[in-house]
Write a protein that holds these residues in place. Structure first.
Motif, mmCIF file in Angstrom:
data_model
loop_
_atom_site.group_PDB
_atom_site.id
_atom_site.type_symbol
_atom_site.label_atom_id
_atom_site.label_comp_id
_atom_site.label_asym_id
_atom_site.label_seq_id
_atom_site.Cartn_x
_atom_site.Cartn_y
_atom_site.Cartn_z
ATOM 1 N N ILE A 121 -6.922 5.741 7.997
ATOM 2 C CA ILE A 121 -6.457 5.521 6.623
ATOM 3 C C ILE A 121 -5.797 6.785 6.081
ATOM 4 O O ILE A 121 -4.738 6.735 5.451
ATOM 5 N N ALA A 122 -6.407 7.941 6.365
ATOM 6 C CA ALA A 122 -5.818 9.208 5.916
ATOM 7 C C ALA A 122 -4.462 9.452 6.575
ATOM 8 O O ALA A 122 -3.521 9.911 5.926
ATOM 9 N N ALA A 123 -4.355 9.126 7.864
ATOM 10 C CA ALA A 123 -3.083 9.303 8.569
ATOM 11 C C ALA A 123 -2.012 8.377 7.992
ATOM 12 O O ALA A 123 -0.860 8.791 7.795
ATOM 13 N N LEU A 124 -2.378 7.137 7.706
ATOM 14 C CA LEU A 124 -1.418 6.200 7.111
ATOM 15 C C LEU A 124 -0.975 6.671 5.727
ATOM 16 O O LEU A 124 0.201 6.565 5.372
ATOM 17 N N PHE A 125 -1.906 7.201 4.963
ATOM 18 C CA PHE A 125 -1.560 7.719 3.642
ATOM 19 C C PHE A 125 -0.590 8.887 3.767
ATOM 20 O O PHE A 125 0.387 8.975 3.022
ATOM 21 N N GLY A 126 -0.842 9.778 4.714
ATOM 22 C CA GLY A 126 0.064 10.904 4.935
ATOM 23 C C GLY A 126 1.447 10.441 5.361
ATOM 24 O O GLY A 126 2.462 10.977 4.901
ATOM 25 N N GLU A 161 2.788 7.553 4.622
ATOM 26 C CA GLU A 161 3.413 6.932 3.451
ATOM 27 C C GLU A 161 3.992 7.998 2.519
ATOM 28 O O GLU A 161 5.110 7.846 2.018
ATOM 29 N N CYS A 162 3.237 9.066 2.297
ATOM 30 C CA CYS A 162 3.744 10.154 1.455
ATOM 31 C C CYS A 162 5.025 10.739 2.043
ATOM 32 O O CYS A 162 5.992 10.997 1.322
ATOM 33 N N PHE A 163 5.045 10.939 3.353
ATOM 34 C CA PHE A 163 6.237 11.474 4.000
ATOM 35 C C PHE A 163 7.410 10.505 3.887
ATOM 36 O O PHE A 163 8.545 10.921 3.644
ATOM 37 N N ALA A 164 7.143 9.207 4.026
ATOM 38 C CA ALA A 164 8.208 8.211 3.907
ATOM 39 C C ALA A 164 8.801 8.212 2.498
ATOM 40 O O ALA A 164 10.031 8.135 2.332
ATOM 41 N N TRP A 165 7.949 8.313 1.466
ATOM 42 C CA TRP A 165 8.452 8.374 0.092
ATOM 43 C C TRP A 165 9.258 9.651 -0.129
ATOM 44 O O TRP A 165 10.273 9.646 -0.835
ATOM 45 N N TYR A 166 8.830 10.759 0.484
ATOM 46 C CA TYR A 166 9.579 12.008 0.393
ATOM 47 C C TYR A 166 10.969 11.823 1.003
ATOM 48 O O TYR A 166 11.978 12.216 0.406
ATOM 49 N N CYS A 167 11.032 11.228 2.191
ATOM 50 C CA CYS A 167 12.322 11.003 2.852
ATOM 51 C C CYS A 167 13.217 10.085 2.026
ATOM 52 O O CYS A 167 14.421 10.328 1.891
ATOM 53 N N ALA A 168 12.630 9.035 1.456
ATOM 54 C CA ALA A 168 13.414 8.121 0.615
ATOM 55 C C ALA A 168 13.964 8.858 -0.597
ATOM 56 O O ALA A 168 15.124 8.672 -0.979
ATOM 57 N N GLY A 169 13.160 9.719 -1.200
ATOM 58 C CA GLY A 169 13.640 10.498 -2.341
ATOM 59 C C GLY A 169 14.759 11.447 -1.966
ATOM 60 O O GLY A 169 15.712 11.635 -2.721
ATOM 61 N N GLU A 170 14.659 12.042 -0.794
ATOM 62 C CA GLU A 170 15.731 12.926 -0.331
ATOM 63 C C GLU A 170 17.021 12.148 -0.121
ATOM 64 O O GLU A 170 18.103 12.611 -0.476
#
Length: 122
Positions: free
Chosen positions: A93-98, A100-109
């Protein structure tokens, strides 16, 4: 270049004709579907009052949010202390959350670059 400009003008003209033809119907349908959210009377004063209510309601919710944050942080600290007893499920669950955070960062970039993958417009 001139042909591209002509093509762009043609597309803009078609889009504006579509909006003129269907825009008012869409506007009326949207208002009808969401009429339970419309305040009567819909005046500027009422909008200002609602904006102030939203601002101060969010301001009043800060202590509760802060308390929740510290509880979450304490939970994470406790997990870290007892990491030897950590289950694979919790780690997943922690890995999936991490991720997801990275994916949102990439989308924002990508959005910040103007929806390009290669770089910024110059």
């Amino acid at each position: 270049m001139a042909s591209k400009l002509q093509q762009l003008q043609s597309q803009a003209c078609q889009a504006s004709k579509f909006v003129v033809k269907h825009g008012t119907a869409y506007y009326k349908q949207l208002l009808e579907q969401n009429k339970q959210y419309i305040q009567d009377p819909p005046t500027v004063e009422k909008c200002n009052e609602l904006a102030k209510q939203l601002f101060y309601t969010r301001l009043a919710s800060i202590p509760g949010r802060t308390e929740s944050f510290w509880k979450e942080l304490d939970y994470v600290k406790q997990l870290w202390k007892n990491r030897k007893e950590l289950k694979v499920e919790d780690a997943g669950i922690a890995a999936l959350f991490g991720m997801e955070c990275f994916a949102w960062y990439c989308a924002g970039e990508i959005v910040g670059r103007g929806f390009t993958f290669t770089g910024y417009y110059v």
